[in-house]
Design a protein around this motif. Structure first.
Motif, PDB file in Angstrom:
ATOM      1  N   SER A 150       0.827  -1.205   0.000  1.00  0.00           N
ATOM      2  CA  SER A 150       0.000   0.000   0.000  1.00  0.00           C
ATOM      3  C   SER A 150       0.863   1.257   0.000  1.00  0.00           C
ATOM      4  CB  SER A 150      -0.925   0.010   1.227  1.00  0.00           C
ATOM      5  OG  SER A 150      -0.168  -0.019   2.425  1.00  0.00           O
ATOM      6  N   LYS A 204      -5.040   3.883   4.353  1.00  0.00           N
ATOM      7  CA  LYS A 204      -5.008   2.579   5.025  1.00  0.00           C
ATOM      8  C   LYS A 204      -4.829   1.429   4.031  1.00  0.00           C
ATOM      9  CE  LYS A 204      -7.955   4.228   8.806  1.00  0.00           C
ATOM     10  NZ  LYS A 204      -9.261   4.054   9.511  1.00  0.00           N
ATOM     11  N   GLN A 206      -6.864   0.758   1.493  1.00  0.00           N
ATOM     12  CA  GLN A 206      -8.143   0.240   1.027  1.00  0.00           C
ATOM     13  C   GLN A 206      -8.576   0.978  -0.239  1.00  0.00           C
ATOM     14  OE1 GLN A 206      -9.563  -2.459   2.636  1.00  0.00           O
ATOM     15  NE2 GLN A 206      -7.620  -2.334   3.775  1.00  0.00           N
ATOM     16  N   GLU A 213      -9.706  11.175   0.152  1.00  0.00           N
ATOM     17  CA  GLU A 213      -8.989  10.071   0.795  1.00  0.00           C
ATOM     18  C   GLU A 213      -7.887   9.540  -0.114  1.00  0.00           C
ATOM     19  OE1 GLU A 213      -9.282   8.988   3.945  1.00  0.00           O
ATOM     20  OE2 GLU A 213     -10.625  10.705   4.169  1.00  0.00           O
TER      21      GLU A 213
END
Length: 322
Positions: A150, A204, A206, A213
């Motif tokens: 990530s 995060k 996701q 975001e």
């Protein structure tokens, strides 16, 4: 607000000089900015110019440095932008690049220590107009995650390709390795808009369709592993072979006072030495593909006027008041 191309160039030069660019740098950046608008890539045209102006004001771009040019071999041109912009380094080496590629058949241009390259198609389009086939690769500050990680490890790491076409604008392909360009995420966030699924992840790790975001997270590669592999190839060409910063080591192009120090790699080929009549063959092939409903990219170019949002013009004018 509508500008003819001459007025648009003059406007861009004026605001760049006001922000701290030398006249030579301002001219190079203005030409590239207007060219991006004309090619339909407004997101890396005047909309991207505030990034350069802020970079000049804050020290991320050294406005007065003259690039250094070296010739380690007859068909290699190595440029150190010295914290300046790639467009000026390319301009300074353009005639040698064209001359050597025409004479020797192929020449490689490698540039390091620069700010982001702007519209990548600009570089190859100019070479194609001189009758050369060209491919370019550039890296940038880490913005894109790859594989199962990530963490952002690559820039958007685009590739561009251009080829000359008889009696028509060059064929130009210019696309990022990421699912979308970072500027598209940023513009969506500024407007409070959602983004398509698959473009980005949040902080995060996701998947997210929330552009705000996504700004806190990372872009995703197009096509998963395949896109990430292309990003890695671009990274090796643009950073590895040029001596520029790897994307992981590149300072932000938006914050701080240090240059991203990234690279630009271009290979230019004289197709006439291999296939005489190449540009005529290209024209015939494009006609054939178009007749079958195939979209051929980069085959149009605005050459008269461009429209700029009044809010953007006001932002740019603001740099003339410092």
């Amino acid at each position: 607000m509508r500008y003819d191309l001459k007025s648009a160039r003059e406007f861009a030069i004026r605001v760049c000089v006001a922000a701290g660019a030398s006249k030579a740098m301002a001219i190079s950046l203005a030409e590239a900015t207007v060219a991006a608008e004309c090619s339909g890539r407004s997101s890396v045209g005047f909309a991207h110019l505030p990034d350069y102006l802020e970079g000049l004001s804050c020290g991320r771009i050294t406005g007065t440095e003259e690039p250094a040019i070296f010739f380690p071999a007859p068909t290699l041109i190595h440029v150190d932008a010295k914290g300046g912009i790639a467009q000026l380094g390319f301009d300074r080496a353009f005639e040698e690049l064209h001359t050597r590629a025409s004479a020797y058949g192929v020449t490689v241009f490698a540039l390091k220590n620069s700010y982001t390259a702007g519209e990548l198609g600009y570089y190859v389009r100019r070479l194609a107009r001189k009758g050369l086939v060209a491919m370019a690769a550039t890296n940038g500050s880490a913005l894109m995650a790859a594989g199962q990680s990530s963490e952002a490890v690559y820039g958007t790491n685009p590739l561009a390709f251009a080829a000359p076409v008889d009696n028509r604008p060059p064929l130009v392909i210019d696309q990022a390795s990421s699912a979308t360009a970072f500027v598209n995420i940023r513009m969506a966030a500024e407007r409070g808009e959602m983004i398509p699924e698959g473009w980005a992840i949040d902080g995060k790790g996701q998947n997210t369709i929330d552009s705000c975001e996504a700004i806190k997270g990372a872009l995703l590669a197009f096509g998963g592993v395949r896109g990430a592999n292309i990003a890695l190839m671009v990274e090796i060409l643009a950073a590895g072979t040029t001596g520029a910063n790897w994307s992981l080591d590149a300072p932000s192009f938006e914050e701080g006072s240090h240059s991203p120090g990234v690279g630009l790699f271009i290979v230019a080929l004289n197709p006439e030495l291999l296939a005489p009549g190449f540009s005529a063959r290209m024209a015939a092939q494009i006609e054939r593909l178009s007749s079958k409903g195939i979209y051929v990219p980069g085959n149009s170019y605005v050459e008269d006027e461009i429209d700029l949002p009044s809010s953007l013009v006001a932002t740019l004018e603001g740099y003339c008041q410092y």
